[in-house]
Design a protein around this motif. Sequence first.
Motif, PDB file in Angstrom:
ATOM      1  N   LEU A 116      -2.316 -26.763   1.289  1.00  0.00           N
ATOM      2  CA  LEU A 116      -3.275 -25.658   1.257  1.00  0.00           C
ATOM      3  C   LEU A 116      -2.580 -24.338   1.592  1.00  0.00           C
ATOM      4  O   LEU A 116      -2.790 -23.319   0.921  1.00  0.00           O
ATOM      5  CB  LEU A 116      -4.400 -25.938   2.256  1.00  0.00           C
ATOM      6  N   LEU A 117      -1.731 -24.339   2.611  1.00  0.00           N
ATOM      7  CA  LEU A 117      -1.006 -23.137   3.004  1.00  0.00           C
ATOM      8  C   LEU A 117      -0.088 -22.654   1.880  1.00  0.00           C
ATOM      9  O   LEU A 117       0.016 -21.449   1.613  1.00  0.00           O
ATOM     10  CB  LEU A 117      -0.186 -23.424   4.262  1.00  0.00           C
ATOM     11  N   ASN A 118       0.544 -23.595   1.187  1.00  0.00           N
ATOM     12  CA  ASN A 118       1.438 -23.257   0.086  1.00  0.00           C
ATOM     13  C   ASN A 118       0.703 -22.502  -1.026  1.00  0.00           C
ATOM     14  O   ASN A 118       1.178 -21.479  -1.518  1.00  0.00           O
ATOM     15  CB  ASN A 118       2.067 -24.539  -0.475  1.00  0.00           C
ATOM     16  N   PHE A 119      -0.476 -22.987  -1.400  1.00  0.00           N
ATOM     17  CA  PHE A 119      -1.237 -22.325  -2.466  1.00  0.00           C
ATOM     18  C   PHE A 119      -1.743 -20.948  -2.027  1.00  0.00           C
ATOM     19  O   PHE A 119      -1.760 -20.000  -2.821  1.00  0.00           O
ATOM     20  CB  PHE A 119      -2.408 -23.195  -2.914  1.00  0.00           C
ATOM     21  N   LEU A 120      -2.151 -20.824  -0.771  1.00  0.00           N
ATOM     22  CA  LEU A 120      -2.634 -19.535  -0.274  1.00  0.00           C
ATOM     23  C   LEU A 120      -1.527 -18.480  -0.288  1.00  0.00           C
ATOM     24  O   LEU A 120      -1.795 -17.290  -0.471  1.00  0.00           O
ATOM     25  CB  LEU A 120      -3.173 -19.691   1.156  1.00  0.00           C
ATOM     26  N   ILE A 121      -0.289 -18.913  -0.113  1.00  0.00           N
ATOM     27  CA  ILE A 121       0.845 -17.989  -0.136  1.00  0.00           C
ATOM     28  C   ILE A 121       1.281 -17.674  -1.567  1.00  0.00           C
ATOM     29  O   ILE A 121       1.500 -16.514  -1.935  1.00  0.00           O
ATOM     30  CB  ILE A 121       2.034 -18.570   0.658  1.00  0.00           C
ATOM     31  N   TYR A 122       1.387 -18.719  -2.405  1.00  0.00           N
ATOM     32  CA  TYR A 122       2.062 -18.553  -3.692  1.00  0.00           C
ATOM     33  C   TYR A 122       1.206 -18.022  -4.837  1.00  0.00           C
ATOM     34  O   TYR A 122       1.750 -17.416  -5.763  1.00  0.00           O
ATOM     35  CB  TYR A 122       2.761 -19.865  -4.095  1.00  0.00           C
ATOM     36  N   ILE A 123      -0.080 -18.224  -4.810  1.00  0.00           N
ATOM     37  CA  ILE A 123      -0.896 -17.694  -5.909  1.00  0.00           C
ATOM     38  C   ILE A 123      -0.807 -16.162  -5.979  1.00  0.00           C
ATOM     39  O   ILE A 123      -0.487 -15.599  -7.039  1.00  0.00           O
ATOM     40  CB  ILE A 123      -2.354 -18.184  -5.809  1.00  0.00           C
ATOM     41  N   PRO A 124      -1.024 -15.429  -4.883  1.00  0.00           N
ATOM     42  CA  PRO A 124      -0.870 -13.964  -4.977  1.00  0.00           C
ATOM     43  C   PRO A 124       0.579 -13.516  -5.152  1.00  0.00           C
ATOM     44  O   PRO A 124       0.850 -12.539  -5.867  1.00  0.00           O
ATOM     45  CB  PRO A 124      -1.443 -13.459  -3.646  1.00  0.00           C
ATOM     46  N   LEU A 125       1.533 -14.233  -4.520  1.00  0.00           N
ATOM     47  CA  LEU A 125       2.943 -13.862  -4.632  1.00  0.00           C
ATOM     48  C   LEU A 125       3.443 -13.977  -6.063  1.00  0.00           C
ATOM     49  O   LEU A 125       4.141 -13.088  -6.579  1.00  0.00           O
ATOM     50  CB  LEU A 125       3.787 -14.742  -3.707  1.00  0.00           C
ATOM     51  N   LEU A 126       3.080 -15.050  -6.748  1.00  0.00           N
ATOM     52  CA  LEU A 126       3.541 -15.262  -8.118  1.00  0.00           C
ATOM     53  C   LEU A 126       2.848 -14.322  -9.099  1.00  0.00           C
ATOM     54  O   LEU A 126       3.449 -13.913 -10.096  1.00  0.00           O
ATOM     55  CB  LEU A 126       3.319 -16.718  -8.529  1.00  0.00           C
TER      56      LEU A 126
END
Length: 469
Positions: A116-126
């Motif tokens: 969950l933490l990974n998706f919260l970080i990477y969706i806006p970053l990518l």
Amino acid sequence: MIERFKRWFSVDFMLPVNDRLGPVGTTRELYSKYLKIAWPATLQGLMLQVMTAIDLAMVGALGASALASVGIMGQPEMVILLVCRALSIAITAIIARRHGEGDIDGMNAVLKQSILLNFLIYIPLLLLSFLNVESILRFTGAEDSYIETAVWYGRFIVISLLFQSFSQVVGAALIGYGNTKVIFKANVVGNILNTILNFFLIYGIGFFPELGVMGAGVSTMISSAVIALLLLRTISQSMPDGLTLLHPSKWRFERTVLHTMYHVGGSSLGEQFFERFGMYTYTMIVASLGAVPLAAHYVCMNLMDIFYYFAMGLGFAGASHTGQSLGHKRPDIARAYASIGARIGLFVGISSAIIFVGFGDMLIQFYTRENEVVLMAISLLGIMGVAAFPQALQQVYAGVLKGAGDTYYIMKYSLLSVAIIRPIVTYVLCITLELGLTGAWLSLCIDQSIRFVCAYARYMSGKWQHRII
């Protein structure tokens, strides 16, 4: 002589009876347990690099500019994955420790909340990265002669990183749990698919369009998605005492889980940041030498990375066994596994040096037939042979420290060696002393040697055995 050699590899030599805290298996049993984790992880990395080599060979047939278009995206890709890699180191260490302690609920809570933490970080970053690909590549050092094709390739790579970050997190959890075989299988399927798609999309075989460098990006995106789906299927199976999303542990973030991730992963993030900063600066200096040196550099780096992944597999095994052994309150067995890893790592280093020096020219011509690129790459083979030893051994000892959660120390020597010494030495050798690409590779060898000495010194101090996570 043979008997002395066999004794050096034996568990009685590595872990004398007086140093044991309890029962220890035979030499055969310990090596078997170590390789059970190391081989799939090693083969996974090797498969990835072989497929990358095939990608580069296919793209290399289009010329040095096409090769540079693919290569220049390498460092931005690694920087974008920086947070994910740091999180993965923490996940492996924590899950290995919880598995050793028999804490099934804690182990699965870490898995769920890290995804969950990974998706919260990477969706806006990518999303931000996708919109600024050209600026990122120009900052890296991309030249006008190949910037357009590099941008198209980079956009598909950015999309693929969402799948890759998920696979990285799940793979780290499976490594900590000791199940590296499924990671290997997923990567075999994905990378074979990638190679097949490359063949059709790069050259436009049959009814497929001829996309050139962009076709390599599309293939990577599709294969990354397939690998992620296969790993998702693995952790979606019902296993009462295993690593699974079906376990009734919490998805909602818990302070204790996040604190432990921060405690271990924060230092890993620092390590990854310093390493990427140093490597990014390093790549920018190499890119300033021109398209031909950059192409030769990426060919040699890919060859070097094949054996790097052998060593990385040993590091994964060391991290998993160290975490589980410390969870069982058996630091003596963790030391035995570290010694096994060092012996195998030494063998990897020797094998690498022999192959580079003896057969490197043939391997280089597999990537490209452009005479300038081939001759420049061949001139680096001797340095690559020397660098293979510290590269292999520093991975082994760093893996032990990561498995113990001793990541703050790794962060400190990464700052010193990769972020400070390596860029400075590279600039002095490449630009000031005008050694060109040879200077860059001498700098790489120096950096690997410093990191090996630092990791080995920390291992010998024994302080890593007392880390609490």
